[in-house]
Design an enzyme around this catalytic site. Structure first.
Site, PDB file in Angstrom:
ATOM      1  N   CYS A   1      -1.430   7.312  -2.336  1.00 40.28           N
ATOM      2  CA  CYS A   1      -1.826   6.661  -1.087  1.00 40.28           C
ATOM      3  C   CYS A   1      -2.367   7.656  -0.070  1.00 40.28           C
ATOM      4  O   CYS A   1      -2.928   7.250   0.949  1.00 40.28           O
ATOM      5  CB  CYS A   1      -0.658   5.876  -0.499  1.00 40.28           C
ATOM      6  SG  CYS A   1       0.790   6.889  -0.104  1.00 40.28           S
ATOM      7  N   ARG A  33      -7.902   8.756   3.874  1.00 34.97           N
ATOM      8  CA  ARG A  33      -8.914   7.732   3.560  1.00 34.97           C
ATOM      9  C   ARG A  33      -9.629   7.275   4.827  1.00 34.97           C
ATOM     10  O   ARG A  33     -10.862   7.191   4.870  1.00 34.97           O
ATOM     11  CB  ARG A  33      -8.233   6.531   2.881  1.00 34.97           C
ATOM     12  CG  ARG A  33      -9.148   5.321   2.694  1.00 34.97           C
ATOM     13  CD  ARG A  33      -8.350   4.094   2.272  1.00 34.97           C
ATOM     14  NE  ARG A  33      -7.362   3.713   3.269  1.00 34.97           N
ATOM     15  CZ  ARG A  33      -7.622   2.983   4.360  1.00 34.97           C
ATOM     16  NH1 ARG A  33      -8.847   2.563   4.601  1.00 34.97           N
ATOM     17  NH2 ARG A  33      -6.664   2.685   5.218  1.00 34.97           N
ATOM     18  N   ARG A  34      -8.859   6.965   5.865  1.00 31.80           N
ATOM     19  CA  ARG A  34      -9.473   6.544   7.125  1.00 31.80           C
ATOM     20  C   ARG A  34     -10.270   7.679   7.748  1.00 31.80           C
ATOM     21  O   ARG A  34     -11.382   7.480   8.243  1.00 31.80           O
ATOM     22  CB  ARG A  34      -8.386   6.064   8.090  1.00 31.80           C
ATOM     23  CG  ARG A  34      -7.766   4.729   7.714  1.00 31.80           C
ATOM     24  CD  ARG A  34      -6.597   4.384   8.624  1.00 31.80           C
ATOM     25  NE  ARG A  34      -6.037   3.065   8.285  1.00 31.80           N
ATOM     26  CZ  ARG A  34      -4.771   2.728   8.457  1.00 31.80           C
ATOM     27  NH1 ARG A  34      -3.913   3.610   8.957  1.00 31.80           N
ATOM     28  NH2 ARG A  34      -4.344   1.526   8.129  1.00 31.80           N
ATOM     29  N   ARG A  45       1.663  10.650  13.414  1.00 31.21           N
ATOM     30  CA  ARG A  45       2.766  10.011  12.721  1.00 31.21           C
ATOM     31  C   ARG A  45       3.423   9.019  13.664  1.00 31.21           C
ATOM     32  O   ARG A  45       3.127   8.967  14.843  1.00 31.21           O
ATOM     33  CB  ARG A  45       3.823  11.047  12.302  1.00 31.21           C
ATOM     34  CG  ARG A  45       3.432  11.974  11.174  1.00 31.21           C
ATOM     35  CD  ARG A  45       3.461  11.318   9.824  1.00 31.21           C
ATOM     36  NE  ARG A  45       4.631  10.475   9.621  1.00 31.21           N
ATOM     37  CZ  ARG A  45       5.817  10.903   9.222  1.00 31.21           C
ATOM     38  NH1 ARG A  45       6.028  12.186   9.010  1.00 31.21           N
ATOM     39  NH2 ARG A  45       6.811  10.061   9.034  1.00 31.21           N
ATOM     40  N   ARG A  79       2.118   5.113  17.895  1.00 33.78           N
ATOM     41  CA  ARG A  79       0.695   5.389  17.696  1.00 33.78           C
ATOM     42  C   ARG A  79      -0.147   4.742  18.792  1.00 33.78           C
ATOM     43  O   ARG A  79      -1.074   5.359  19.319  1.00 33.78           O
ATOM     44  CB  ARG A  79       0.260   4.913  16.311  1.00 33.78           C
ATOM     45  CG  ARG A  79       0.975   5.645  15.189  1.00 33.78           C
ATOM     46  CD  ARG A  79       0.494   5.214  13.821  1.00 33.78           C
ATOM     47  NE  ARG A  79       1.332   5.784  12.770  1.00 33.78           N
ATOM     48  CZ  ARG A  79       0.889   6.166  11.582  1.00 33.78           C
ATOM     49  NH1 ARG A  79      -0.388   6.052  11.289  1.00 33.78           N
ATOM     50  NH2 ARG A  79       1.712   6.660  10.687  1.00 33.78           N
ATOM     51  N   LYS A 135       0.811  -1.219   0.000  1.00 35.38           N
ATOM     52  CA  LYS A 135       0.000   0.000   0.000  1.00 35.38           C
ATOM     53  C   LYS A 135       0.848   1.273   0.000  1.00 35.38           C
ATOM     54  O   LYS A 135       0.345   2.353  -0.313  1.00 35.38           O
ATOM     55  CB  LYS A 135      -0.963   0.008   1.189  1.00 35.38           C
ATOM     56  CG  LYS A 135      -0.338   0.174   2.549  1.00 35.38           C
ATOM     57  CD  LYS A 135      -1.400   0.123   3.642  1.00 35.38           C
ATOM     58  CE  LYS A 135      -0.816   0.253   5.037  1.00 35.38           C
ATOM     59  NZ  LYS A 135      -0.174   1.545   5.271  1.00 35.38           N
ATOM     60  N   ASP A 136       2.138   1.150   0.333  1.00 36.98           N
ATOM     61  CA  ASP A 136       3.025   2.329   0.339  1.00 36.98           C
ATOM     62  C   ASP A 136       3.674   2.595  -1.007  1.00 36.98           C
ATOM     63  O   ASP A 136       4.351   3.612  -1.171  1.00 36.98           O
ATOM     64  CB  ASP A 136       4.139   2.148   1.382  1.00 36.98           C
ATOM     65  CG  ASP A 136       3.618   2.157   2.809  1.00 36.98           C
ATOM     66  OD1 ASP A 136       2.544   2.748   3.041  1.00 36.98           O
ATOM     67  OD2 ASP A 136       4.275   1.563   3.681  1.00 36.98           O
TER      68      ASP A 136
END
Length: 324
Positions: free
Chosen positions: A258, A129-130, A147, A153, A81-82
Site C-alpha cells: 500500500c 501514490r498520491r 501522519r 490532517r 486498502k490497508d
C-alpha cells in the site's frame, strides 16, 4: 442462559469506529443479535514516522487480525486498502459491503481547486501514490509527508479549525499547509465532506486498490454464529467484491504494497469488468497507465484480470519505473 454479545474488533480512531459502527448496526439488524465493540490498538496507531517506512503493509491490520485469531473478538472490520494482499491462514474476508466513493479529495485553504493552488504550494499526504500523481499533474507543488487521524490532517490546512479527532500520531503545527489529500469516503463517513474543495477525478489521480471499501473478516471456520454468517452473505456486494479482487490481484502480482506508487480502479459496466491502473515514478516525472477488461464476472475472472494487467505493466517496465 443469556448468550454473550457478538464481539467486533476495531481500531480506536474516529474513522475506524464509525466504519465499524455502520457494519455492526447492519449485522445487528440482519442477524437480530447484540453487538459489542472491542477496541484494538495497532502498530500504525502508536508508531511515529512515515507510513512508507513502518515495515511494509499491514501496520493497521496485524493487531486486529491477531485479536481475531486469539478469540479476543469474533469479527474485524478493516479499511480494505490497508490490508496486505496475502490473506493470512485461518482468516477469510467474509463480506465486502457496497463500496463508497473511491476518489481522493483535496481539502485546500480558501476553497481552492488543485489547479488554483499557488505555485510552490505545500500539500500534505502520507501516500507515495498520491504524491507521485500530484507531482505528475503539478510538478511545482511541495509535498509534505504527514501522519495522524483525519482531524489531525485537516488541522494542518491554513485556516482550518481544530477537529474533534485531532489526537492521532504525528500531530504538528496547526495550519502550516495549503492543502491535504484524503480519501473522500473517510471524510464522508465522518460527516466532514464540507472540508472537500475538490473531488479528484481518477483521470488525474487513480485511487489505491480497495479504496472506499471495507473488509469484514472472520475466522475461516466462520463467525461461530449461523445468523451472523447468513447476514454476512447479504452484506457482501458482488460488484464491489469483483472490483476490489481485481485491484488487489494486480497489486499482489506486482509484489507492491500500500506504500507503492501504484493506483488501480475496477468497475463493473453492464457485462464487463474494467480495470484501470497506473504506475508512477515516485517523483512524478513519469507515469504508465494501462487498462484491461473481462466479461468473466466471477472472482476467478477478476483475479485473472488483475494478474493479466499486472503482467502487461511488468513487461513494459512498471517495476523499474515505480521502484518495486
Amino acid at each position: 442462559m443469556t448468550q454473550a454479545p457478538f464481539r467486533i474488533g476495531t481500531r480506536g480512531s474516529a474513522l475506524a469506529t464509525t466504519q465499524t459502527g455502520h457494519v455492526a448496526a447492519e449485522l445487528a439488524e440482519l442477524a437480530g443479535i447484540e453487538i459489542e465493540t472491542v477496541l484494538v490498538k495497532t502498530e500504525g496507531d502508536v508508531t511515529t514516522g512515515p507510513l512508507s517506512q513502518l515495515g511494509g503493509t499491514g501496520v493497521f491490520a496485524a493487531a486486529l487480525r491477531q485479536a481475531l485469531l486469539s478469540g479476543e473478538c469474533d469479527l474485524a472490520v478493516h479499511s480494505l486498502k490497508d490490508l496486505p494482499t496475502t490473506q493470512p491462514e485461518g482468516l477469510v474476508i467474509a463480506a465486502t459491503p457496497k463500496r463508497a466513493d473511491v476518489r481522493d479529495a483535496l481539502c485546500a485553504r480558501d476553497g481552492l481547486f488543485l489547479a488554483e493552488l499557488p505555485e510552490g504550494a505545500t500539500v500534505g499526504t502520507g501516500s507515495p501514490r498520491r504524491a507521485a500523481q500530484l507531482l505528475a499533474f503539478r510538478p511545482d507543488l511541495k509535498i509534505v509527508d504527514i501522519r495522524g487521524n483525519v482531524g489531525t490532517r485537516l488541522g494542518r490546512v491554513k485556516g482550518s479549525p481544530a477537529q474533534a479527532d485531532d489526537g492521532g500520531v504525528g500531530r504538528t503545527n496547526q495550519g502550516d499547509l495549503d492543502a491535504v489529500i484524503l480519501a473522500a469516503a473517510g471524510l464522508e463517513r465522518l460527516g466532514l465532506e464540507s472540508h472537500i474543495t475538490e473531488y479528484l477525478d481518477p483521470e488525474i489521480m487513480l485511487p489505491a486498490p480497495g479504496q472506499g471499501s471495507l473488509a469484514v473478516e472472520v475466522r475461516a471456520a466462520g463467525s461461530s454464529n449461523a445468523a451472523v454468517d447468513a447476514a454476512l452473505e447479504k452484506l457482501d456486494d458482488h460488484d464491489t467484491r469483483l472490483a476490489v479482487t481485481a485491484e488487489r490481484a494486480l497489486l499482489a502480482r506486482l509484489e507492491a504494497g500500500c506504500a507503492a506508487p501504484i493506483g488501480a480502479l475496477a468497475r463493473v459496466f453492464e457485462d464487463t469488468l474494467v480495470l484501470d491502473s497506473v504506475a508512477c515514478r515516485p517523483d512524478g516525472t513519469d507515469t504508465m497507465r494501462r487498462t484491461a477488461t473481462t466479461q468473466t464476472l466471477t472472482v476467478d475472472g477478476a483475479i485473472a484480470l488483475g494478474v493479466a494487467l499486472a503482467e502487461l505493466l511488468l513487461r513494459e517496465g512498471a517495476a523499474a519505473l515505480a521502484g518495486l
